[in-house]
Write a protein that holds these residues in place. Sequence first.
Motif, PDB file in Angstrom:
ATOM      1  N   GLU A 183      17.058  -2.957  18.744  1.00  0.00           N
ATOM      2  CA  GLU A 183      17.633  -3.253  20.237  1.00  0.00           C
ATOM      3  C   GLU A 183      18.488  -4.384  20.184  1.00  0.00           C
ATOM      4  OE1 GLU A 183      15.923  -4.493  24.559  1.00  0.00           O
ATOM      5  OE2 GLU A 183      14.334  -4.053  22.861  1.00  0.00           O
ATOM      6  N   LYS A 184      19.542  -4.050  20.879  1.00  0.00           N
ATOM      7  CA  LYS A 184      20.857  -4.982  21.156  1.00  0.00           C
ATOM      8  C   LYS A 184      21.322  -5.791  19.858  1.00  0.00           C
ATOM      9  CE  LYS A 184      22.132  -6.742  25.811  1.00  0.00           C
ATOM     10  NZ  LYS A 184      21.657  -7.711  26.853  1.00  0.00           N
ATOM     11  N   ILE A 185      21.782  -5.186  18.811  1.00  0.00           N
ATOM     12  CA  ILE A 185      22.351  -5.481  17.893  1.00  0.00           C
ATOM     13  C   ILE A 185      23.662  -4.994  17.643  1.00  0.00           C
ATOM     14  CG2 ILE A 185      20.271  -5.895  16.832  1.00  0.00           C
ATOM     15  CD1 ILE A 185      20.868  -3.864  14.628  1.00  0.00           C
ATOM     16  N   PRO A 186      24.810  -5.364  16.825  1.00  0.00           N
ATOM     17  CA  PRO A 186      26.151  -5.088  16.900  1.00  0.00           C
ATOM     18  C   PRO A 186      25.978  -3.627  16.131  1.00  0.00           C
ATOM     19  CG  PRO A 186      26.177  -7.311  16.064  1.00  0.00           C
ATOM     20  CD  PRO A 186      24.640  -6.885  16.159  1.00  0.00           C
ATOM     21  N   ALA A 187      26.848  -2.521  16.478  1.00  0.00           N
ATOM     22  CA  ALA A 187      26.694  -1.238  15.988  1.00  0.00           C
ATOM     23  C   ALA A 187      26.924  -1.008  14.554  1.00  0.00           C
ATOM     24  CB  ALA A 187      28.087  -0.337  16.860  1.00  0.00           C
ATOM     25  N   ALA A 188      27.808  -1.966  13.973  1.00  0.00           N
ATOM     26  CA  ALA A 188      28.199  -2.010  12.790  1.00  0.00           C
ATOM     27  C   ALA A 188      26.853  -2.219  11.766  1.00  0.00           C
ATOM     28  CB  ALA A 188      29.204  -3.025  12.215  1.00  0.00           C
ATOM     29  N   LEU A 189      26.241  -3.427  12.246  1.00  0.00           N
ATOM     30  CA  LEU A 189      24.792  -3.791  11.563  1.00  0.00           C
ATOM     31  C   LEU A 189      23.917  -2.648  11.683  1.00  0.00           C
ATOM     32  CD1 LEU A 189      23.097  -5.952   9.936  1.00  0.00           C
ATOM     33  CD2 LEU A 189      22.503  -6.775  12.328  1.00  0.00           C
ATOM     34  N   ALA A 190      23.731  -1.873  12.825  1.00  0.00           N
ATOM     35  CA  ALA A 190      23.063  -0.695  12.903  1.00  0.00           C
ATOM     36  C   ALA A 190      23.143   0.295  12.093  1.00  0.00           C
ATOM     37  CB  ALA A 190      22.779  -0.409  14.490  1.00  0.00           C
ATOM     38  N   ARG A 191      24.338   0.515  11.817  1.00  0.00           N
ATOM     39  CA  ARG A 191      24.848   1.733  10.870  1.00  0.00           C
ATOM     40  C   ARG A 191      24.333   1.284   9.557  1.00  0.00           C
ATOM     41  NH1 ARG A 191      28.655   5.522  11.141  1.00  0.00           N
ATOM     42  NH2 ARG A 191      29.477   4.892  13.153  1.00  0.00           N
ATOM     43  N   GLU A 192      24.589   0.176   9.171  1.00  0.00           N
ATOM     44  CA  GLU A 192      24.191  -0.365   7.776  1.00  0.00           C
ATOM     45  C   GLU A 192      22.634  -0.354   7.506  1.00  0.00           C
ATOM     46  OE1 GLU A 192      24.293  -4.607   5.379  1.00  0.00           O
ATOM     47  OE2 GLU A 192      25.775  -4.450   7.169  1.00  0.00           O
ATOM     48  N   VAL A 193      22.115  -0.743   8.606  1.00  0.00           N
ATOM     49  CA  VAL A 193      20.504  -0.789   8.500  1.00  0.00           C
ATOM     50  C   VAL A 193      19.996   0.577   8.222  1.00  0.00           C
ATOM     51  CG1 VAL A 193      18.298  -1.338   9.341  1.00  0.00           C
ATOM     52  CG2 VAL A 193      20.170  -3.006   9.324  1.00  0.00           C
ATOM     53  N   SER A 194      20.534   1.374   9.269  1.00  0.00           N
ATOM     54  CA  SER A 194      20.074   3.054   9.217  1.00  0.00           C
ATOM     55  C   SER A 194      20.254   3.632   8.011  1.00  0.00           C
ATOM     56  CB  SER A 194      20.715   3.745  10.570  1.00  0.00           C
ATOM     57  OG  SER A 194      20.504   3.149  11.780  1.00  0.00           O
ATOM     58  N   THR A 195      21.266   3.510   7.507  1.00  0.00           N
ATOM     59  CA  THR A 195      21.840   4.085   6.254  1.00  0.00           C
ATOM     60  C   THR A 195      20.989   3.640   5.023  1.00  0.00           C
ATOM     61  OG1 THR A 195      24.215   4.063   6.996  1.00  0.00           O
ATOM     62  CG2 THR A 195      23.815   4.641   4.790  1.00  0.00           C
ATOM     63  N   SER A 196      20.595   2.181   5.306  1.00  0.00           N
ATOM     64  CA  SER A 196      19.614   1.684   4.068  1.00  0.00           C
ATOM     65  C   SER A 196      18.423   2.040   3.940  1.00  0.00           C
ATOM     66  CB  SER A 196      19.792   0.254   3.949  1.00  0.00           C
ATOM     67  OG  SER A 196      19.119  -0.398   5.219  1.00  0.00           O
ATOM     68  N   LEU A 197      17.827   2.856   4.855  1.00  0.00           N
ATOM     69  CA  LEU A 197      16.487   3.128   5.225  1.00  0.00           C
ATOM     70  C   LEU A 197      16.186   4.535   5.131  1.00  0.00           C
ATOM     71  CD1 LEU A 197      15.362   1.030   8.419  1.00  0.00           C
ATOM     72  CD2 LEU A 197      14.888   0.306   6.083  1.00  0.00           C
ATOM     73  N   ALA A 198      14.881   4.830   4.556  1.00  0.00           N
ATOM     74  CA  ALA A 198      14.417   6.173   4.393  1.00  0.00           C
ATOM     75  C   ALA A 198      14.003   6.617   5.811  1.00  0.00           C
ATOM     76  CB  ALA A 198      13.816   6.464   3.403  1.00  0.00           C
ATOM     77  N   ILE A 199      13.539   5.969   6.515  1.00  0.00           N
ATOM     78  CA  ILE A 199      12.770   6.106   7.748  1.00  0.00           C
ATOM     79  C   ILE A 199      13.957   6.115   9.005  1.00  0.00           C
ATOM     80  CG2 ILE A 199      10.719   5.189   7.207  1.00  0.00           C
ATOM     81  CD1 ILE A 199      11.148   2.551   8.497  1.00  0.00           C
ATOM     82  N   PRO A 200      13.442   6.661   9.845  1.00  0.00           N
ATOM     83  CA  PRO A 200      14.630   6.631  11.008  1.00  0.00           C
ATOM     84  C   PRO A 200      14.668   5.306  11.975  1.00  0.00           C
ATOM     85  CG  PRO A 200      12.670   8.172  11.481  1.00  0.00           C
ATOM     86  CD  PRO A 200      12.422   7.721  10.165  1.00  0.00           C
ATOM     87  N   THR A 231      20.832 -11.753  25.228  1.00  0.00           N
ATOM     88  CA  THR A 231      22.128 -11.347  24.608  1.00  0.00           C
ATOM     89  C   THR A 231      21.970 -10.770  23.597  1.00  0.00           C
ATOM     90  OG1 THR A 231      23.916 -12.463  24.277  1.00  0.00           O
ATOM     91  CG2 THR A 231      22.311 -13.479  23.466  1.00  0.00           C
ATOM     92  N   VAL A 232      23.092 -10.106  23.031  1.00  0.00           N
ATOM     93  CA  VAL A 232      22.903  -9.339  21.557  1.00  0.00           C
ATOM     94  C   VAL A 232      22.378 -10.292  20.617  1.00  0.00           C
ATOM     95  CG1 VAL A 232      24.567  -8.186  19.917  1.00  0.00           C
ATOM     96  CG2 VAL A 232      24.860  -7.981  22.212  1.00  0.00           C
ATOM     97  N   ARG A 233      21.571  -9.646  19.741  1.00  0.00           N
ATOM     98  CA  ARG A 233      21.076 -10.291  18.670  1.00  0.00           C
ATOM     99  C   ARG A 233      21.856  -9.960  16.910  1.00  0.00           C
ATOM    100  NH1 ARG A 233      19.125 -14.268  20.594  1.00  0.00           N
ATOM    101  NH2 ARG A 233      18.724 -14.723  18.400  1.00  0.00           N
ATOM    102  N   ALA A 234      21.646 -10.952  16.219  1.00  0.00           N
ATOM    103  CA  ALA A 234      21.929 -10.770  14.719  1.00  0.00           C
ATOM    104  C   ALA A 234      23.632 -10.815  14.722  1.00  0.00           C
ATOM    105  CB  ALA A 234      21.510  -9.462  14.080  1.00  0.00           C
ATOM    106  N   LYS A 235      24.260 -11.300  15.772  1.00  0.00           N
ATOM    107  CA  LYS A 235      25.768 -11.488  15.581  1.00  0.00           C
ATOM    108  C   LYS A 235      26.032 -12.352  14.291  1.00  0.00           C
ATOM    109  CE  LYS A 235      26.753 -12.254  19.737  1.00  0.00           C
ATOM    110  NZ  LYS A 235      27.562 -12.401  21.363  1.00  0.00           N
ATOM    111  N   GLU A 236      25.600 -13.457  14.154  1.00  0.00           N
ATOM    112  CA  GLU A 236      25.687 -14.292  13.161  1.00  0.00           C
ATOM    113  C   GLU A 236      25.036 -14.023  11.827  1.00  0.00           C
ATOM    114  OE1 GLU A 236      27.497 -16.870  13.686  1.00  0.00           O
ATOM    115  OE2 GLU A 236      27.638 -16.450  15.840  1.00  0.00           O
ATOM    116  N   GLU A 237      25.867 -14.038  10.672  1.00  0.00           N
ATOM    117  CA  GLU A 237      25.309 -13.474   9.415  1.00  0.00           C
ATOM    118  C   GLU A 237      24.102 -13.960   8.853  1.00  0.00           C
ATOM    119  OE1 GLU A 237      24.967 -11.585   6.096  1.00  0.00           O
ATOM    120  OE2 GLU A 237      26.603 -11.247   7.731  1.00  0.00           O
ATOM    121  N   MET A 238      23.498 -14.952   9.317  1.00  0.00           N
ATOM    122  CA  MET A 238      22.121 -15.574   8.914  1.00  0.00           C
ATOM    123  C   MET A 238      21.155 -14.558   9.465  1.00  0.00           C
ATOM    124  SD  MET A 238      20.974 -19.471   8.575  1.00  0.00           S
ATOM    125  CE  MET A 238      19.523 -19.744   9.508  1.00  0.00           C
ATOM    126  N   GLU A 239      21.270 -14.421  10.696  1.00  0.00           N
ATOM    127  CA  GLU A 239      20.194 -13.751  11.456  1.00  0.00           C
ATOM    128  C   GLU A 239      20.412 -11.960  11.190  1.00  0.00           C
ATOM    129  OE1 GLU A 239      18.752 -12.627  16.102  1.00  0.00           O
ATOM    130  OE2 GLU A 239      20.413 -14.245  15.793  1.00  0.00           O
TER     131      GLU A 239
END
Length: 271
Positions: free
Chosen positions: A189-206, A159-167
């Motif tokens: 892989e398989k995480i909420p789109a909003a979290l993926a956006r946040e992480v992608s923006t925070s990183l210099a690497i793709p 199932t989708v990971r990192a839906k809860e704030e702790m994870e």
Amino acid sequence: MSTHKDVKKITTNTLLKMKAAGEKISMITAYDYSFARLFDKAGIDVVLVGDSASNVMAGNETTLSITLEQMIYHAQCVVRGIDRSLVVVDLPFGSYQSNPDIAVASAIRIMKETNGHSVKLEGGAEVIDSIRRIVSAGIPVMGHLGLTPQSIYKFGTYTVRAKEEMEAEKLRKDALLLQEAGCYAIVLEKIPAALAREVSTSLAIPTIGIGAGNACDGQVLVMHDMLGINNEFKPRFLRQYLNLEQQVTGAVQQYIRDVKSHDFPNEGESY
């Protein structure tokens, strides 16, 4: 028609430049020479020799069964079909988790025996020492966070990971740790789109997403899913571009009919 000499190869540095320029990265899995050659000629940026070979090539239920030797074999086949794409090879379960020495030895074997360009391994803080050691040995590493299929028995579900704030918070920290340790890219892989956006923006690497929305810097799909070779697996994130199962079945059934009816081979197909 390009020759071997004038093909502009994709490198880890190319991917960093693509992120900086806002150009999306295309990635697909391959496990043999024939498909690798087709994907490379089609212009794919990255070819992943995935441990998903355990499922789609060997018929195992999970990715855990595949060995380092089997991954090396598949990677050797793929690399022979590549002129341009960056080839990433998964480190299989058991080849890096126990300690950094084993991880480095596994990565070195893959690079020496396959002529691949990079390795990928799953996990964050738990494997950070191994990542640092592999990078120190001069081997490029792609990270993998979110749903990590090698940990299926720990999670108990796909199932989708990192839906809860702790994870989610652990994933944010792990992504920065991986970047700091020297990873040149990270699969999410398989995480909420909003979290993926946040992480992608925070990183210099793709970041390369699979079931992680369209804000990642690239996308990856398993070839068997995308081409409809395996029609039993249809998650929401999958866009199927062909139905090869149907087309291949139809073609083989037609061949059988032609043989049985004495239609094949005909006079023009005989010597």
